[in-house]
Write a protein that holds these residues in place. Structure first.
Motif, PDB file in Angstrom:
ATOM      1  N   GLU A  83      21.249  70.633  63.798  1.00 35.48           N
ATOM      2  CA  GLU A  83      22.025  71.497  62.965  1.00 35.48           C
ATOM      3  C   GLU A  83      21.198  72.027  61.782  1.00 35.48           C
ATOM      4  O   GLU A  83      20.495  72.982  62.064  1.00 35.48           O
ATOM      5  N   ASN A  84      21.442  71.601  60.610  1.00 32.96           N
ATOM      6  CA  ASN A  84      20.710  71.986  59.569  1.00 32.96           C
ATOM      7  C   ASN A  84      19.656  71.415  58.889  1.00 32.96           C
ATOM      8  O   ASN A  84      19.164  71.406  57.827  1.00 32.96           O
ATOM      9  N   ARG A  85      19.094  70.146  59.918  1.00 33.29           N
ATOM     10  CA  ARG A  85      18.054  69.350  59.348  1.00 33.29           C
ATOM     11  C   ARG A  85      16.954  69.158  60.238  1.00 33.29           C
ATOM     12  O   ARG A  85      17.047  69.630  61.478  1.00 33.29           O
ATOM     13  N   ILE A  86      15.740  69.321  59.659  1.00 32.02           N
ATOM     14  CA  ILE A  86      14.435  69.465  60.411  1.00 32.02           C
ATOM     15  C   ILE A  86      13.610  68.108  59.894  1.00 32.02           C
ATOM     16  O   ILE A  86      13.499  67.987  58.675  1.00 32.02           O
ATOM     17  N   ALA A  87      13.034  67.503  60.518  1.00 31.35           N
ATOM     18  CA  ALA A  87      11.795  66.402  60.405  1.00 31.35           C
ATOM     19  C   ALA A  87      10.597  66.961  60.741  1.00 31.35           C
ATOM     20  O   ALA A  87      10.425  67.410  61.967  1.00 31.35           O
ATOM     21  N   VAL A  88       9.657  66.785  60.021  1.00 32.90           N
ATOM     22  CA  VAL A  88       8.421  67.195  60.276  1.00 32.90           C
ATOM     23  C   VAL A  88       7.378  65.997  59.614  1.00 32.90           C
ATOM     24  O   VAL A  88       7.500  65.275  58.897  1.00 32.90           O
ATOM     25  N   ARG A  89       6.372  66.052  60.613  1.00 34.82           N
ATOM     26  CA  ARG A  89       5.201  65.152  60.046  1.00 34.82           C
ATOM     27  C   ARG A  89       3.992  66.173  59.852  1.00 34.82           C
ATOM     28  O   ARG A  89       3.832  67.115  60.221  1.00 34.82           O
ATOM     29  N   PHE A  90       2.945  65.615  58.972  1.00 37.27           N
ATOM     30  CA  PHE A  90       1.987  66.620  58.314  1.00 37.27           C
ATOM     31  C   PHE A  90       0.869  65.825  57.897  1.00 37.27           C
ATOM     32  O   PHE A  90       0.558  64.394  57.815  1.00 37.27           O
ATOM     33  N   GLN A  91      -0.271  66.609  57.789  1.00 36.33           N
ATOM     34  CA  GLN A  91      -1.250  66.201  57.267  1.00 36.33           C
ATOM     35  C   GLN A  91      -2.046  67.041  56.410  1.00 36.33           C
ATOM     36  O   GLN A  91      -2.008  68.500  56.865  1.00 36.33           O
ATOM     37  N   TYR A  92      -2.836  66.918  55.374  1.00 36.02           N
ATOM     38  CA  TYR A  92      -3.431  67.925  54.914  1.00 36.02           C
ATOM     39  C   TYR A  92      -4.831  67.234  54.236  1.00 36.02           C
ATOM     40  O   TYR A  92      -4.738  66.107  54.079  1.00 36.02           O
ATOM     41  N   GLU A  93      -5.903  68.082  53.880  1.00 39.19           N
ATOM     42  CA  GLU A  93      -7.013  67.338  53.516  1.00 39.19           C
ATOM     43  C   GLU A  93      -7.392  68.186  52.087  1.00 39.19           C
ATOM     44  O   GLU A  93      -6.974  69.340  51.885  1.00 39.19           O
ATOM     45  N   TRP A  94      -7.981  67.516  51.224  1.00 43.33           N
ATOM     46  CA  TRP A  94      -8.433  68.149  49.740  1.00 43.33           C
ATOM     47  C   TRP A  94      -9.455  67.282  49.308  1.00 43.33           C
ATOM     48  O   TRP A  94      -9.523  66.204  49.859  1.00 43.33           O
ATOM     49  N   HIS A  95     -10.053  67.733  48.269  1.00 38.72           N
ATOM     50  CA  HIS A  95     -10.874  66.818  47.582  1.00 38.72           C
ATOM     51  C   HIS A  95     -10.625  66.830  46.002  1.00 38.72           C
ATOM     52  O   HIS A  95      -9.968  67.730  45.554  1.00 38.72           O
ATOM     53  N   ASP A  96     -10.905  65.814  45.382  1.00 38.96           N
ATOM     54  CA  ASP A  96     -10.612  65.589  43.885  1.00 38.96           C
ATOM     55  C   ASP A  96     -11.881  65.987  43.154  1.00 38.96           C
ATOM     56  O   ASP A  96     -12.813  66.536  43.570  1.00 38.96           O
TER      57      ASP A  96
END
Length: 153
Positions: A83-96
């Motif tokens: 209906e009006n809901r979506i579930a996602v999985r994600f990955q992101y990369e970054w550096h400090d």
């Protein structure tokens, strides 16, 4: 003028995938105002252990995030929808600022208003230190990779 962000709920497989890709594309701009425009003015967020409400808070949060998480690059994958809901999985990369690279893994639960703006976002995220040579996300997803899943680890 009424705000709207198609596609609108209820979602099917094609429109849920479209929402996920649009979110990935927006977040990869690292433009807090552009990202915040996809949320209702009173959108409720939980990001890790931080809770806040509204676009000004979203902009403030994302501005600080992308100052800390440099060269941020993200991939999202549809997990489920109803209906009006979506579930996602994600990955992101970054550096400090010290140059340490990180891969952040997570899941998000999204709830949308009838106008297609996100009214609720809950994110659970874990960070894993990586060597720069282990990077696999180096920028926005190329057109040829759209629709592909992301690895579990």
């Amino acid at each position: 003028m009424t705000e709207a962000r198609p596609p609108f709920p209820p979602y099917d497989l094609a429109t849920a995938r479209q929402k996920v890709q649009a979110a990935e594309d927006a977040w990869n701009t690292r433009d807090p105002a552009r990202v915040a425009a996809a949320y209702t003015p009173d959108s409720q967020w939980r990001n890790r252990d931080v809770h806040f409400t509204g676009r000004p808070a979203i902009i403030e949060f994302l501005t600080a995030k992308w100052e800390r998480e440099q060269d941020y690059a993200l991939r999202k994958a549809l997990w489920a929808f109803h209906e009006n809901r979506i579930a996602v999985r994600f990955q992101y990369e970054w550096h400090d600022t010290a140059g340490q690279w990180w891969r952040s893994y997570g899941n998000e639960l999204w709830e949308f208003a009838p106008n297609g703006l996100m009214s609720r976002r809950e994110a659970s995220i874990n960070d894993h230190a990586i060597d720069e040579s282990e990077r696999r996300i180096t920028g926005p997803r190329p057109e040829s990779e759209r629709g592909l899943d992301i690895p579990i680890w």
